[in-house]
Design an enzyme around this catalytic site. Structure first.
Site, short mmCIF file in Angstrom:
data_model
loop_
_atom_site.label_atom_id
_atom_site.label_comp_id
_atom_site.label_asym_id
_atom_site.label_seq_id
_atom_site.Cartn_x
_atom_site.Cartn_y
_atom_site.Cartn_z
N CYS A 12 0.83 -1.20 0.00
CA CYS A 12 0.00 0.00 0.00
C CYS A 12 0.87 1.25 0.00
CB CYS A 12 -0.91 -0.02 1.22
SG CYS A 12 -2.00 1.41 1.39
N SER A 14 0.53 3.84 1.69
CA SER A 14 0.76 4.35 3.04
C SER A 14 2.11 3.88 3.58
CB SER A 14 -0.36 3.89 3.97
OG SER A 14 -1.62 4.37 3.54
N HIS A 50 4.81 6.12 2.34
CA HIS A 50 4.87 7.40 3.06
C HIS A 50 5.78 7.28 4.29
CE1 HIS A 50 2.17 9.78 0.74
NE2 HIS A 50 1.09 9.07 1.00
N HIS A 101 0.28 -3.61 6.33
CA HIS A 101 -0.94 -3.42 7.11
C HIS A 101 -2.21 -3.79 6.33
CE1 HIS A 101 -0.61 0.22 4.67
NE2 HIS A 101 -1.93 0.29 4.77
N CYS A 115 -7.38 -2.93 3.78
CA CYS A 115 -7.08 -1.50 3.86
C CYS A 115 -7.67 -0.75 2.68
CB CYS A 115 -5.58 -1.25 3.95
SG CYS A 115 -5.16 0.52 3.98
#
Length: 360
Positions: free
Chosen positions: A38, A40, A43, A59, A162
């Site tokens: 993902c 995220s 990041h 996650h 997610c």
């Protein structure tokens, strides 16, 4: 067990041997079957969001329960489960008022003086977003997973953990899209495509998908988009002209100040802009104050405002019924040791989702 560890911001993940503890009273040990890669995670790897290190990332995952703690009542050994980073305690004000995704209770984590869930030969390892699913096993709180039907393919189930929950939930829960509404989605990665699919499932009359890559058009339309617009400086003007005054709901699924501003500016009077993407810490957005006189709103959406123990099994049923289109979201299935390649591909914007498959 093997796990992908972030030890230093800006550096690739390292595949290491990590030790995992035994389940405590309310904990579940899961054999990871699949984990989505993902944006995220990227990041945090790039330092746009701070996180204590070293940490096992990941996650968005699904797997099979191998052991449970003495007080666990929600799952049993052998269950197929989807995990969720928004672990909830069940008794705080957020949980008791139906906002489980906002729970920040420490009760879902181990006490600081207790043995860490994850360790390495060099010391404790941080668990990432309650899960750390770039690993062969996960040890999590029972309220960070939900049991699902066993005929659901686990590589597709992982996406629900997610990206799909975030995108579909933002449409259905956060913004409450109704049949016939007009919708625009900026960004056709995994989350954006899920928002497009969610808008179609909600009965939106028009779903405008927006992306910088023309190659995303066919994929977006397969998810339910009625229109496709190339991103750029004139995208607001295009959407306003197409809809004769703007959309009722917009969803920003990239995480940029510019596109967040565009999502607000393309609204009709009374419309709502939903910021799903993770805008880097420290960045701001600028909005025309007079626009608020038209009762326009801008709001955040955290993990699709989910009630995941109810939502995720329903999304599984939607997939099995042919309404939720997960198959096309998976651009590539990879091994754990290919995770850094997946992040490099992600930066090009050409892929929807890479999924780590642990049994491959």
């Amino acid at each position: 067990m093997k796990a992908a560890v972030l030890r230093e911001v800006g550096k690739p993940l390292q595949i290491e041997d990590v030790q995992i503890s035994k389940p405590g009273p309310h904990e579940v040990l899961i054999r990871t079957a699949a984990a989505g890669v993902c944006h995220s995670d990227l990041h945090f790897m790039e330092g746009k969001y701070p996180y204590p290190l070293p940490a096992v990332l990941g996650h968005e995952s699904a797997g099979v329960v191998e052991a449970i703690g003495s007080e666990v009542r929600t799952v049993k050994v052998g269950d197929h489960v989807i995990t969720c980073l928004s672990a909830f305690c069940g008794h705080c004000e957020y949980c008791l008022t139906g906002h489980m995704s906002l729970c920040v209770s420490p009760d879902t984590k181990r006490d600081q003086e207790a043995e860490p869930r994850l360790t390495s030969p060099t010391g404790p390892m941080m668990q990432y977003l309650n899960l750390s699913s770039f690993a062969e096993h996960m040890l999590i709180h029972e309220h960070a997973c939900v049991s699902i039907r066993k005929d659901m393919p686990l590589d597709r189930a992982a996406l629900i953990g997610c990206g799909v929950m975030t995108g579909v939930g933002a449409v259905i829960h956060t913004s409450n899209v109704r049949p016939g509404d007009t919708v625009a989605v900026i960004g056709c990665g995994g989350v954006g495509l899920a928002a497009v699919n969610g808008a179609a499932m909600a009965g939106a009359g028009r779903v405008i998908a927006i992306d910088m890559s023309p190659g995303k058009e066919n994929l977006a339309k397969s998810m339910g988009a009625t229109d496709f617009v190339l991103g750029g400086d004139d995208v607001v003007k295009q959407v306003m002209e197409m809809t004769k005054g703007g959309v009722q709901h917009s969803f920003e699924a990239i995480g940029l100040s510019k596109t967040a501003e565009q999502s607000f500016n393309m609204l009709r009077r009374g419309g709502t802009a939903n910021i799903i993407g993770m805008i880097p810490v420290g960045q701001t957005i600028s909005l025309m104050g007079a626009a608020f006189l038209g009762e326009k709103r801008i709001q955040g959406s955290l993990m699709g405002s989910n009630r995941f123990p109810v939502d995720m099994p329903r999304l599984v049923d939607a997939y099995m019924a042919g309404k939720l289109h997960l198959d096309d979201m998976i651009s590539r299935r990879i091994r754990l040791d290919q995770v850094n390649e997946a992040f490099e591909e992600m930066k090009t914007g050409a892929v929807a989702r890479s999924v780590i498959v642990f049994d491959a």
